[in-house]
Write a protein that holds these residues in place. Structure first.
Motif, PDB file in Angstrom:
ATOM      1  N   LEU A   5      14.781  31.204  32.127  1.00  0.00           N
ATOM      2  CA  LEU A   5      15.330  32.312  32.897  1.00  0.00           C
ATOM      3  C   LEU A   5      15.509  33.456  31.906  1.00  0.00           C
ATOM      4  CD1 LEU A   5      18.197  30.363  34.728  1.00  0.00           C
ATOM      5  CD2 LEU A   5      15.755  30.462  35.349  1.00  0.00           C
ATOM      6  N   ILE A   6      14.875  34.593  32.157  1.00  0.00           N
ATOM      7  CA  ILE A   6      14.859  35.673  31.166  1.00  0.00           C
ATOM      8  C   ILE A   6      15.454  36.936  31.777  1.00  0.00           C
ATOM      9  CG2 ILE A   6      13.485  36.901  29.466  1.00  0.00           C
ATOM     10  CD1 ILE A   6      11.232  34.928  29.920  1.00  0.00           C
ATOM     11  N   GLN A   7      16.366  37.559  31.038  1.00  0.00           N
ATOM     12  CA  GLN A   7      16.952  38.812  31.483  1.00  0.00           C
ATOM     13  C   GLN A   7      16.974  39.833  30.361  1.00  0.00           C
ATOM     14  OE1 GLN A   7      21.357  37.460  31.911  1.00  0.00           O
ATOM     15  NE2 GLN A   7      21.289  39.470  30.940  1.00  0.00           N
ATOM     16  N   MET A   8      16.903  41.072  30.752  1.00  0.00           N
ATOM     17  CA  MET A   8      16.946  42.172  29.795  1.00  0.00           C
ATOM     18  C   MET A   8      18.397  42.522  29.496  1.00  0.00           C
ATOM     19  SD  MET A   8      16.179  45.330  32.322  1.00  0.00           S
ATOM     20  CE  MET A   8      17.515  45.890  33.374  1.00  0.00           C
ATOM     21  N   GLY A   9      18.580  43.674  28.862  1.00  0.00           N
ATOM     22  CA  GLY A   9      19.912  44.187  28.631  1.00  0.00           C
ATOM     23  C   GLY A   9      20.188  45.376  29.530  1.00  0.00           C
ATOM     24  N   ALA A  10      20.424  46.555  28.933  1.00  0.00           N
ATOM     25  CA  ALA A  10      20.876  47.694  29.710  1.00  0.00           C
ATOM     26  C   ALA A  10      19.754  48.578  30.228  1.00  0.00           C
ATOM     27  CB  ALA A  10      21.827  48.544  28.860  1.00  0.00           C
ATOM     28  N   ASP A  11      18.592  48.609  29.576  1.00  0.00           N
ATOM     29  CA  ASP A  11      17.658  49.692  29.895  1.00  0.00           C
ATOM     30  C   ASP A  11      16.209  49.258  30.061  1.00  0.00           C
ATOM     31  OD1 ASP A  11      16.898  49.131  27.313  1.00  0.00           O
ATOM     32  OD2 ASP A  11      17.473  51.062  26.477  1.00  0.00           O
ATOM     33  N   GLY A  12      15.945  47.985  30.204  1.00  0.00           N
ATOM     34  CA  GLY A  12      14.572  47.542  30.374  1.00  0.00           C
ATOM     35  C   GLY A  12      14.224  47.368  31.839  1.00  0.00           C
ATOM     36  N   SER A  13      13.268  46.488  32.102  1.00  0.00           N
ATOM     37  CA  SER A  13      12.886  46.128  33.463  1.00  0.00           C
ATOM     38  C   SER A  13      12.273  44.741  33.415  1.00  0.00           C
ATOM     39  CB  SER A  13      11.878  47.129  34.037  1.00  0.00           C
ATOM     40  OG  SER A  13      10.611  46.985  33.412  1.00  0.00           O
ATOM     41  N   SER A  14      12.212  44.079  34.564  1.00  0.00           N
ATOM     42  CA  SER A  14      11.572  42.761  34.624  1.00  0.00           C
ATOM     43  C   SER A  14      10.124  42.843  34.178  1.00  0.00           C
ATOM     44  CB  SER A  14      11.637  42.205  36.052  1.00  0.00           C
ATOM     45  OG  SER A  14      12.945  41.829  36.401  1.00  0.00           O
ATOM     46  N   GLU A  15       9.473  43.947  34.524  1.00  0.00           N
ATOM     47  CA  GLU A  15       8.065  44.112  34.166  1.00  0.00           C
ATOM     48  C   GLU A  15       7.916  44.194  32.644  1.00  0.00           C
ATOM     49  OE1 GLU A  15       8.850  45.222  38.291  1.00  0.00           O
ATOM     50  OE2 GLU A  15       9.779  45.895  36.411  1.00  0.00           O
TER      51      GLU A  15
ATOM     52  N   PHE B   8      14.639  37.843  35.825  1.00  0.00           N
ATOM     53  CA  PHE B   8      15.543  38.367  36.846  1.00  0.00           C
ATOM     54  C   PHE B   8      16.346  39.549  36.324  1.00  0.00           C
ATOM     55  CE2 PHE B   8      18.254  35.593  34.419  1.00  0.00           C
ATOM     56  CZ  PHE B   8      19.527  36.144  34.492  1.00  0.00           C
ATOM     57  N   GLU B   9      16.838  40.339  37.259  1.00  0.00           N
ATOM     58  CA  GLU B   9      17.708  41.463  36.922  1.00  0.00           C
ATOM     59  C   GLU B   9      18.999  41.319  37.721  1.00  0.00           C
ATOM     60  OE1 GLU B   9      15.602  45.332  36.408  1.00  0.00           O
ATOM     61  OE2 GLU B   9      13.873  44.166  37.037  1.00  0.00           O
ATOM     62  N   GLY B  10      20.098  41.222  36.996  1.00  0.00           N
ATOM     63  CA  GLY B  10      21.393  41.046  37.617  1.00  0.00           C
ATOM     64  C   GLY B  10      21.948  42.351  38.145  1.00  0.00           C
ATOM     65  N   PRO B  11      23.160  42.337  38.697  1.00  0.00           N
ATOM     66  CA  PRO B  11      23.779  43.561  39.211  1.00  0.00           C
ATOM     67  C   PRO B  11      23.927  44.606  38.101  1.00  0.00           C
ATOM     68  CG  PRO B  11      25.391  41.777  39.030  1.00  0.00           C
ATOM     69  CD  PRO B  11      24.041  41.163  38.816  1.00  0.00           C
ATOM     70  N   GLY B  12      23.510  45.822  38.403  1.00  0.00           N
ATOM     71  CA  GLY B  12      23.558  46.902  37.424  1.00  0.00           C
ATOM     72  C   GLY B  12      22.274  47.066  36.642  1.00  0.00           C
ATOM     73  N   GLN B  13      21.439  46.051  36.593  1.00  0.00           N
ATOM     74  CA  GLN B  13      20.201  46.154  35.828  1.00  0.00           C
ATOM     75  C   GLN B  13      19.123  46.847  36.661  1.00  0.00           C
ATOM     76  OE1 GLN B  13      20.007  41.953  34.433  1.00  0.00           O
ATOM     77  NE2 GLN B  13      20.438  42.804  32.412  1.00  0.00           N
ATOM     78  N   THR B  14      18.136  47.397  35.983  1.00  0.00           N
ATOM     79  CA  THR B  14      17.244  48.416  36.552  1.00  0.00           C
ATOM     80  C   THR B  14      16.715  48.094  37.941  1.00  0.00           C
ATOM     81  OG1 THR B  14      16.577  49.059  34.321  1.00  0.00           O
ATOM     82  CG2 THR B  14      15.167  49.777  36.130  1.00  0.00           C
TER      83      THR B  14
ATOM     84  N   ALA C  25      16.349  26.920  30.497  1.00  0.00           N
ATOM     85  CA  ALA C  25      16.934  27.697  29.398  1.00  0.00           C
ATOM     86  C   ALA C  25      17.163  29.128  29.868  1.00  0.00           C
ATOM     87  CB  ALA C  25      16.017  27.680  28.184  1.00  0.00           C
ATOM     88  N   LEU C  26      18.093  29.805  29.209  1.00  0.00           N
ATOM     89  CA  LEU C  26      18.421  31.197  29.523  1.00  0.00           C
ATOM     90  C   LEU C  26      18.227  32.039  28.271  1.00  0.00           C
ATOM     91  CD1 LEU C  26      19.665  33.403  31.383  1.00  0.00           C
ATOM     92  CD2 LEU C  26      21.922  32.625  30.603  1.00  0.00           C
ATOM     93  N   ILE C  27      17.495  33.154  28.423  1.00  0.00           N
ATOM     94  CA  ILE C  27      17.261  34.083  27.317  1.00  0.00           C
ATOM     95  C   ILE C  27      17.817  35.447  27.710  1.00  0.00           C
ATOM     96  CG2 ILE C  27      15.575  35.130  25.771  1.00  0.00           C
ATOM     97  CD1 ILE C  27      13.620  32.913  26.473  1.00  0.00           C
ATOM     98  N   GLY C  28      18.608  36.055  26.820  1.00  0.00           N
ATOM     99  CA  GLY C  28      19.149  37.386  27.064  1.00  0.00           C
ATOM    100  C   GLY C  28      18.888  38.303  25.892  1.00  0.00           C
ATOM    101  N   TYR C  29      18.521  39.539  26.182  1.00  0.00           N
ATOM    102  CA  TYR C  29      18.185  40.521  25.150  1.00  0.00           C
ATOM    103  C   TYR C  29      19.170  41.687  25.152  1.00  0.00           C
ATOM    104  CZ  TYR C  29      13.763  38.072  24.724  1.00  0.00           C
ATOM    105  OH  TYR C  29      12.818  37.105  24.505  1.00  0.00           O
TER     106      TYR C  29
END
Length: 407
Positions: A170-180, A201-207, A245-249
């Motif tokens: 499961l992969i998520q960005m931080g504040a300013d990226g996108s799933s793409e 995935f993009e959680g609440p608040g993400q792009t 697994a979960l990956i966060g950037y």
């Protein structure tokens, strides 16, 4: 930054931007140069082409955001037109590759546009459209996701190797990226090469999620959206439920460890890099904004007019104190004994001496013996924030570790 001996050198408030020997120096403006490297680096997984990026850079006035947007938009349109032509002619591979590059160039174009500008949504939609056209030609095709979440939905993609149950990241960005973008830089493509599925995935608040529903804003208890993502993942027959697994950037370096402190169905976690306290690392930016007297640099404008609305704060400087209160709730301190699954931290030296020290001190308190801390340096060509410019090394570190801990 690091010197040739590999030790960390503090570079001050702008140290994550264009800081070390691996930066391109294509622009004197460090913010432009760092983001140019970010998009150029997506070439590793067919998300950009070197000549197209440098040709675009030569048409940009250094430090001018309108010039940046116009130059990237022109490149994006040209490459997208080639993709459309190739597809109409039956050249599926050429079309897929060109749509992937256009995906990145449209993101580069909208990246410096702020939340209230209507061009942001228009260019974002071109960004996702190109990626989804390319993804329809993947084998197997990608799935566009609408993940149920508190009566609404989170945006994302599922990429699978085949129809067998497999380990899944499961992969998520931080504040300013996108799933793409995360498909290229965050391990989506890298996962497939190694036999892992990827649920981006993009959680609440993400792009992507915020673009679709701006009532979904950031929250400190990130385990809540991650629970929704895990619930959804377990409905997919291709997901091995014991090897998730979960990956966060970036800002995800707070979110992912916070989530696994409570979500125990996740077998391993990766943070690039580790953020024990957003307010301690970034709180001084609020003071700097107040002192700027309206003369804001690029990153300050981004925080005021692009990042803060994703907390539901739309009034710029008038909301800055309320924003500071939000940041104080984004803390990992006190959760050390709850972060029990194996954790890999890949931390970039150009984040600065204080950031590295905080991350190491927090990491040392975590209980799992399989935990690993990896500092990437100039000698690695990976000292920049989130290892920009060396995705292949980053993904080798991440997935080699996952191979061992999920074996």
């Amino acid at each position: 930054m690091v010197n040739t001996s590999g030790s960390v050198v503090d570079l001050g408030k702008d140290n994550v931007f264009s800081a070390g020997r691996s930066s391109t120096r294509a622009f004197k403006d460090g913010y432009f140069d760092y983001n140019f490297l970010k998009f150029l680096g997506l070439a590793t997984y067919s998300g950009a082409e070197i000549g197209e990026c440098f040709e675009t850079a030569h048409r940009i006035v250094d430090g001018d955001t309108e010039s940046w947007t116009n130059a990237w938009q022109l490149t994006a349109r040209r490459v997208e037109a080639y993709a459309d032509e190739a597809f109409a002619g039956g050249h599926r591979c050429s079309a897929k590759e060109a749509w992937l590059r256009a995906t990145t160039y449209y993101q580069a174009a909208f990246f410096v546009i702020h939340d209230k500008d209507p061009r942001k949504k228009q260019l974002y939609e071109k960004h996702t459209s190109c990626f989804q056209k390319a993804g329809a030609l993947f084998e197997p095709p990608l799935q566009v996701l609408s993940i149920p979440y508190e009566g609404k939905s989170l945006f994302g993609y599922f990429l699978r190797v085949d129809d067998k149950p497999r380990p899944t990241v499961l992969i998520q960005m931080g504040a300013d990226g996108s799933s793409e973008q995360i498909y290229f830089s965050g391990g989506g493509a890298a996962a497939l090469r190694r036999g892992y599925n990827a649920l981006i995935f993009e959680g609440p608040g993400q792009t992507g999620t915020f673009m679709r529903d701006n009532s979904l804003t950031y929250r400190a208890d990130w385990e809540v959206p991650v629970k929704a993502v895990v619930d959804y993942a377990l409905t997919l027959p291709q997901v091995d439920q014991d090897r998730i697994a979960l990956i966060g950037y970036s800002m995800g370096g707070y979110m992912a460890p916070r989530a696994v402190a409570f979500e125990k169905r996740i077998a391993a976690c990766i943070a690039s890099g580790l953020v024990p306290s957003i307010s301690v690392l970034a709180g001084e930016r609020i003071a700097a904004i107040k002192a700027a007297d309206g003369k804001y640099d690029h990153s300050q404008k981004y925080l005021l007019y692009e990042h803060m609305p994703k907390y539901g704060l739309h009034n710029g400087l008038d909301d800055i104190d309320e924003f500071g209160k939000y940041w104080h709730s984004f803390e990992l301190y006190g959760l050390e004994d709850k972060i029990t699954c194996p954790l890999l931290v890949v931390h970039a030296a150009a984040e600065g001496e204080r950031s590295v020290k905080m991350a190491k001190e927090f990491f040392a308190k975590l209980p799992n013996p399989k935990n690993k801390f990896r500092l990437t340096t100039e000698d690695d060509g990976a000292e920049m924030h989130c290892q920009k410019g060396n995705a292949m090394l980053l993904h080798a570190i991440e997935f080699d570790w996952l191979d061992d801990v999920l074996a």
